[in-house]
Design a protein around this motif. Structure first.
Motif, mmCIF file in Angstrom:
data_model
loop_
_atom_site.group_PDB
_atom_site.id
_atom_site.type_symbol
_atom_site.label_atom_id
_atom_site.label_comp_id
_atom_site.label_asym_id
_atom_site.label_seq_id
_atom_site.Cartn_x
_atom_site.Cartn_y
_atom_site.Cartn_z
ATOM 1 N N TRP A 115 9.129 -32.768 35.342
ATOM 2 C CA TRP A 115 10.062 -33.664 34.674
ATOM 3 C C TRP A 115 9.340 -34.677 33.790
ATOM 4 N N VAL A 116 8.089 -35.024 34.121
ATOM 5 C CA VAL A 116 7.327 -35.944 33.264
ATOM 6 C C VAL A 116 7.083 -35.305 31.900
ATOM 7 N N ASP A 117 6.635 -34.044 31.931
ATOM 8 C CA ASP A 117 6.399 -33.317 30.680
ATOM 9 C C ASP A 117 7.688 -33.193 29.872
ATOM 10 N N THR A 118 8.779 -32.858 30.557
ATOM 11 C CA THR A 118 10.063 -32.693 29.862
ATOM 12 C C THR A 118 10.526 -34.007 29.240
ATOM 13 N N LEU A 119 10.403 -35.101 30.007
ATOM 14 C CA LEU A 119 10.841 -36.400 29.497
ATOM 15 C C LEU A 119 10.030 -36.819 28.270
ATOM 16 N N ILE A 120 8.707 -36.701 28.353
ATOM 17 C CA ILE A 120 7.859 -37.107 27.228
ATOM 18 C C ILE A 120 8.133 -36.250 26.002
ATOM 19 N N MET A 121 8.257 -34.948 26.193
ATOM 20 C CA MET A 121 8.476 -34.060 25.056
ATOM 21 C C MET A 121 9.845 -34.281 24.422
ATOM 22 N N ARG A 122 10.873 -34.537 25.243
ATOM 23 C CA ARG A 122 12.202 -34.785 24.664
ATOM 24 C C ARG A 122 12.226 -36.093 23.879
ATOM 25 N N VAL A 123 11.543 -37.108 24.399
ATOM 26 C CA VAL A 123 11.468 -38.372 23.643
ATOM 27 C C VAL A 123 10.743 -38.155 22.319
ATOM 28 N N MET A 124 9.657 -37.386 22.338
ATOM 29 C CA MET A 124 8.940 -37.098 21.088
ATOM 30 C C MET A 124 9.819 -36.294 20.128
ATOM 31 N N ASP A 125 10.615 -35.356 20.656
ATOM 32 C CA ASP A 125 11.528 -34.593 19.802
ATOM 33 C C ASP A 125 12.563 -35.500 19.150
ATOM 34 N N ILE A 126 13.064 -36.480 19.926
ATOM 35 C CA ILE A 126 14.051 -37.407 19.368
ATOM 36 C C ILE A 126 13.426 -38.250 18.256
ATOM 37 N N ILE A 127 12.192 -38.731 18.500
ATOM 38 C CA ILE A 127 11.516 -39.536 17.475
ATOM 39 C C ILE A 127 11.246 -38.712 16.220
ATOM 40 N N LEU A 128 10.801 -37.467 16.404
ATOM 41 C CA LEU A 128 10.513 -36.617 15.244
ATOM 42 C C LEU A 128 11.780 -36.179 14.527
ATOM 43 N N ALA A 129 12.924 -36.202 15.229
ATOM 44 C CA ALA A 129 14.179 -35.797 14.586
ATOM 45 C C ALA A 129 14.680 -36.856 13.614
ATOM 46 N N PHE A 130 14.244 -38.120 13.799
ATOM 47 C CA PHE A 130 14.666 -39.179 12.877
ATOM 48 C C PHE A 130 13.953 -39.022 11.541
ATOM 49 N N PRO A 131 14.684 -39.103 10.445
ATOM 50 C CA PRO A 131 14.007 -39.124 9.136
ATOM 51 C C PRO A 131 13.122 -40.366 9.017
ATOM 52 N N SER A 132 11.953 -40.186 8.470
ATOM 53 C CA SER A 132 10.974 -41.279 8.407
ATOM 54 C C SER A 132 11.502 -42.461 7.584
ATOM 55 N N LEU A 133 12.109 -42.165 6.441
ATOM 56 C CA LEU A 133 12.608 -43.238 5.580
ATOM 57 C C LEU A 133 13.735 -44.006 6.256
#
Length: 336
Positions: free
Chosen positions: A128-146
């Motif tokens: 669950w640690v791996d899943t939580l960290i990866m999902r948070v990173m996916d959410i951050i990467l899903a946001f457009p940078s601008l």
């Protein structure tokens, strides 16, 4: 006809990792040019205190907004010209490169450290640690940078405005407290003046009584006694008038200060309402931005789903065509 024997192919020598990297890196001309420019910038930033033609903070009077040296009106002493207050732009660029590279290096180091730590945690604990960290990173990467940058800037501006409003509220509260202290001090002073005035009136009354007793005891110097009695009466009247005036002034001052306190309380309440309104606007803005980002993410997901559905439809169409062909072939084969 003679056949020449083929020359044996000698395998390449084993080279070190750095040489191998440089061999493949040098094949890309753009990468080499970028690397050379980066090295030049680093060298300029490091040696800027010695190679800069001028002091970046020195002001040259009479050389305001000088154009570059290759333009009309330029000066060879200032190759890139000067700014609005007469400072050399080239020297400021050289010294500014140090801060730019330092900020970039610090940001990359912090990001690299955080990424390595999160990656190690995700790879070591897994689950669950791996899943939580990866999902948070996916959410951050899903946001457009601008869009994320605009949100951060807006949040920072609104946070500063909220801090200023809170500071204003605290200042008004402090001013209100100081006014209350001054009011209490003024009331105490006025009360003391009233006490002194009443004491003076009592003294005058006592003096008048003594004078009347003296007049009853001795009839001599009646004119002088009457004059003294008249003076004492006048002093008593003046003391009473002074006490009344001071009482009236104290009442008026207390009323005025009370009105001022009420006004400050209303202003404080208005500022509090404005602060709450600003917080509400901040929350609404964040909710709107999050809704916009969520809508964009959902739109991307729906677009991927539509593409997948289109691919599946094409696959099904191909399967149906293949089935129809097979049915036709079987029908043809079954005919006598």
């Amino acid at each position: 006809m003679s056949v020449t024997p083929a020359t044996p192919v000698t395998p390449p020598r084993a080279i070190s990792g750095l040489r191998e990297f440089w061999y493949y890196f040098s094949q890309n001309t753009g990468a080499v040019i970028g690397f050379v420019i980066f090295v030049l910038l680093v060298l300029i930033a490091i040696t800027s205190p010695w190679i800069a033609p001028h002091d970046p903070a020195k002001i040259y009077n009479g050389f305001f907004l000088v154009p570059p040296a290759w333009q009309e009106g330029g000066d060879v002493r200032f190759i890139f010209g000067t700014d609005a207050i007469g400072r050399d732009i080239l020297s400021r660029l050289m010294h500014g490169a140090r801060y730019s590279l330092l900020i970039g290096a610090v940001v990359v180091a912090i990001s690299l450290t955080g990424g390595i730590i999160l990656g190690l945690l995700a790879g070591y604990f897994r689950g669950w640690v791996d899943t939580l960290i990866m999902r948070v990173m996916d959410i951050i990467l899903a946001f457009p940078s601008l869009l994320l940058a605009l949100v951060m800037v807006m949040v920072q501006v609104l946070a500063r405005a909220l801090v200023l409003v809170m500071v204003m509220v605290q200042v008004l509260a402090l001013a209100l407290a100081l006014v209350m202290v001054q009011v209490l001090a003024l009331v105490q002073v006025l009360a003391l003046v009233q006490v002194l005035a009443l004491a003076l009136a009592l003294v005058m009354v006592l003096a008048l009584v003594l004078e009347l007793v003296g007049m009853l005891v001795g009839e001599s110097a009646q004119v002088l006694a009457r004059a003294q009695v008249l003076a004492q009466v006048l002093a008593l009247v003046l003391a009473l008038v002074l006490a009344l005036v001071l009482a009236l002034v104290s009442v008026l001052a207390l009323a005025l200060v009370s009105v001022l306190v009420l006004v400050l309380a209303q202003v404080l309440a208005l500022v509090s309402v404005l602060a709450l309104a600003l917080v509400s606007v901040l929350v609404l803005a964040l909710v709107s931005v999050l809704a916009l980002v969520l809508a964009q993410v959902l739109a991307q997901v729906l677009a991927q789903v539509l593409v997948l559905a289109q691919v599946l439809a094409q696959v099904l169409a191909q399967v149906l065509v293949l089935v129809l062909v097979l049915v036709s072939v079987l029908a043809i084969l079954k005919k006598p």
